[in-house]
Design an enzyme around this catalytic site. Structure first.
Site, PDB file in Angstrom:
ATOM      1  N   ASP A 201       0.857  -1.196   0.000  1.00 46.58           N
ATOM      2  CA  ASP A 201       0.000   0.000   0.000  1.00 46.58           C
ATOM      3  C   ASP A 201       0.891   1.242   0.000  1.00 46.58           C
ATOM      4  O   ASP A 201       2.107   1.149   0.146  1.00 46.58           O
ATOM      5  CB  ASP A 201      -0.953  -0.024   1.223  1.00 46.58           C
ATOM      6  CG  ASP A 201      -0.220   0.036   2.573  1.00 46.58           C
ATOM      7  OD1 ASP A 201      -0.437  -0.859   3.407  1.00 46.58           O
ATOM      8  OD2 ASP A 201       0.586   0.974   2.765  1.00 46.58           O
TER       9      ASP A 201
ATOM     10  N   HIS B 134       8.310  -5.682  -1.441  1.00 44.58           N
ATOM     11  CA  HIS B 134       7.419  -6.609  -2.160  1.00 44.58           C
ATOM     12  C   HIS B 134       6.611  -5.926  -3.245  1.00 44.58           C
ATOM     13  O   HIS B 134       5.612  -6.482  -3.716  1.00 44.58           O
ATOM     14  CB  HIS B 134       6.489  -7.316  -1.159  1.00 44.58           C
ATOM     15  CG  HIS B 134       7.231  -8.224  -0.224  1.00 44.58           C
ATOM     16  ND1 HIS B 134       6.711  -8.684   0.952  1.00 44.58           N
ATOM     17  CD2 HIS B 134       8.488  -8.737  -0.296  1.00 44.58           C
ATOM     18  CE1 HIS B 134       7.597  -9.451   1.557  1.00 44.58           C
ATOM     19  NE2 HIS B 134       8.693  -9.493   0.838  1.00 44.58           N
TER      20      HIS B 134
ATOM     21  N   SER C   8       4.781 -10.624  10.979  1.00 46.41           N
ATOM     22  CA  SER C   8       4.923 -11.927  11.650  1.00 46.41           C
ATOM     23  C   SER C   8       6.327 -12.494  11.476  1.00 46.41           C
ATOM     24  O   SER C   8       6.657 -13.535  12.054  1.00 46.41           O
ATOM     25  CB  SER C   8       3.892 -12.910  11.069  1.00 46.41           C
ATOM     26  OG  SER C   8       4.098 -13.017   9.662  1.00 46.41           O
TER      27      SER C   8
HETATM   28  N1  APR Z   1      -0.792  -3.279  15.020  1.00 45.05           N
HETATM   29  C1  APR Z   1       0.410  -3.911  14.944  1.00 45.05           C
HETATM   30  N2  APR Z   1       0.572  -5.182  14.525  1.00 45.05           N
HETATM   31  C2  APR Z   1      -0.546  -5.838  14.179  1.00 45.05           C
HETATM   32  C3  APR Z   1      -1.845  -5.269  14.234  1.00 45.05           C
HETATM   33  C4  APR Z   1      -1.939  -3.930  14.677  1.00 45.05           C
HETATM   34  N3  APR Z   1      -3.117  -3.301  14.773  1.00 45.05           N
HETATM   35  N4  APR Z   1      -2.745  -6.210  13.829  1.00 45.05           N
HETATM   36  C5  APR Z   1      -2.032  -7.320  13.524  1.00 45.05           C
HETATM   37  N5  APR Z   1      -0.716  -7.109  13.746  1.00 45.05           N
HETATM   38  C6  APR Z   1       0.411  -8.014  13.558  1.00 45.05           C
HETATM   39  C7  APR Z   1       0.103  -9.489  13.715  1.00 45.05           C
HETATM   40  O1  APR Z   1       0.189  -9.871  15.077  1.00 45.05           O
HETATM   41  C8  APR Z   1       1.216 -10.110  12.869  1.00 45.05           C
HETATM   42  O2  APR Z   1       2.394 -10.297  13.641  1.00 45.05           O
HETATM   43  O3  APR Z   1       0.858  -7.857  12.224  1.00 45.05           O
HETATM   44  C9  APR Z   1       1.485  -9.057  11.795  1.00 45.05           C
HETATM   45  C10 APR Z   1       0.905  -9.416  10.442  1.00 45.05           C
HETATM   46  O4  APR Z   1       1.597 -10.555   9.971  1.00 45.05           O
HETATM   47  P1  APR Z   1       1.280 -11.058   8.482  1.00 45.05           P
HETATM   48  O5  APR Z   1      -0.200 -11.068   8.275  1.00 45.05           O
HETATM   49  O6  APR Z   1       2.067 -12.315   8.285  1.00 45.05           O
HETATM   50  O7  APR Z   1       1.839  -9.890   7.553  1.00 45.05           O
HETATM   51  P2  APR Z   1       3.344  -9.660   7.117  1.00 45.05           P
HETATM   52  O8  APR Z   1       4.287 -10.060   8.185  1.00 45.05           O
HETATM   53  O9  APR Z   1       3.414  -8.253   6.624  1.00 45.05           O
HETATM   54  O10 APR Z   1       3.496 -10.662   5.859  1.00 45.05           O
HETATM   55  C11 APR Z   1       4.738 -10.631   5.195  1.00 45.05           C
HETATM   56  O11 APR Z   1       3.862 -12.177   3.567  1.00 45.05           O
HETATM   57  O12 APR Z   1       2.085 -12.806   2.265  1.00 45.05           O
HETATM   58  C12 APR Z   1       3.310 -12.179   2.240  1.00 45.05           C
HETATM   59  O13 APR Z   1       4.020 -10.552   0.718  1.00 45.05           O
HETATM   60  C13 APR Z   1       3.160 -10.753   1.795  1.00 45.05           C
HETATM   61  O14 APR Z   1       4.352  -8.813   2.596  1.00 45.05           O
HETATM   62  C14 APR Z   1       3.626  -9.959   3.002  1.00 45.05           C
HETATM   63  C15 APR Z   1       4.510 -10.940   3.744  1.00 45.05           C
END
Ligand code: APR
Length: 228
Positions: free
Chosen positions: A89, A104, A172
């Protein structure tokens, strides 16, 4: 000026209304990423892939940055701030952050399928089959799909190795090579991790875990860093 390197993931955009990937209501809980975010998916069903990214791009026109994005901009008054985001985004840019590296890719950009150097900004939300680059090939989302190389990872590792402070927000830390960036940071510098489920993030030296949502945890951390 001291340098702060900020590594962000989907969690920083969650309070703006953009789904994360692996939370209980995350995108990969609703969809199979192999069918939507991979070269194989594109070869098998380009219309479905285009629809998936069109839906997410359309949402960008309906959401806005949250307090966490804006707090990171405030940091720039005292620090040299470099953001490395896994997010596609444009909320960091819309909040006003000047140095944003997208590991990404970016939802608002599309590129040629015969020449990856031909990248175009989309000022609308829909990319369709038949939309072609200047060389006459189908345009695709400018996104790093599963199984594809991460062209910016070398630059990101270099940036992480020069940090005086590292802040990790809302990721994550399960997708490499992005998740490995923290390993390039010097061991003796302060590192912060802001995530409501931060307990799963360990094994890093000089780490302060802030088990809060980004919308509250990041402004609090920024205030502390600006006063310090
Ligand atoms: N504030 C902070 N952290 C949050 C919130 C919030 N309001 N809500 C959720 N989280 C945390 C979750 O606890 C988790 O640790 O954000 C993290 C989201 O993890 P993912 O959904 O795995 O997202 P991300 O780590 O960005 O994924 C990495 O995976 O699918 C691919 O390319 C995609 O860039 C992405 C990559």
């Amino acid at each position: 000026m001291k340098k702060i390197v900020v590594l962000t993931g989907a969690g920083i955009s969650a309070e703006s209304g953009i789904s994360t990937f692996r939370d209980s209501n995350g995108l990969w809980k609703k969809y199979r990423f192999e069918e939507l975010a991979s070269p194989g998916a594109w070869a098998r069903n380009p219309e479905l892939v285009l629809e998936f990214y069109n839906m997410r791009r359309k949402q960008l026109f309906e959401v806005k940055p949250n307090a966490a994005h804006y707090a990171l901009v405030e940091l720039e008054s005292k620090y040299d701030v470099q953001i490395i985001t896994q997010n596609v985004d444009d909320l960091h840019e819309r909040a006003g952050s000047k140095n944003v590296l997208h590991l990404h890719g970016e939802l608002k950009k599309v590129r040629s399928t015969v020449d990856s150097g031909l990248v175009y900004e989309l000022d609308h939300w829909e990319l369709k089959l038949g939309d072609k680059c200047e060389k006459g090939s189908q345009l695709r989302p400018h996104i790093v799909w599963f199984g594809e190389a991460v062209p910016m990872i070398g630059s990101a590792a270099e940036i992480a190795s020069t940090a005086d402070i590292v802040i990790v927000i809302g990721t994550s830390m399960v997708v490499y090579p992005a998740a490995g960036l923290i390993g390039y940071a010097k061991s003796d510098i302060p590192k912060y991790y802001v995530d409501p489920k931060a307990s799963h993030f360990g094994g890093v030296s000089n780490l302060t875990v802030i088990e809060k949502k980004a919308g509250s945890g990041v402004p609090e951390l920024v205030r502390q860093l600006l006063e310090g």
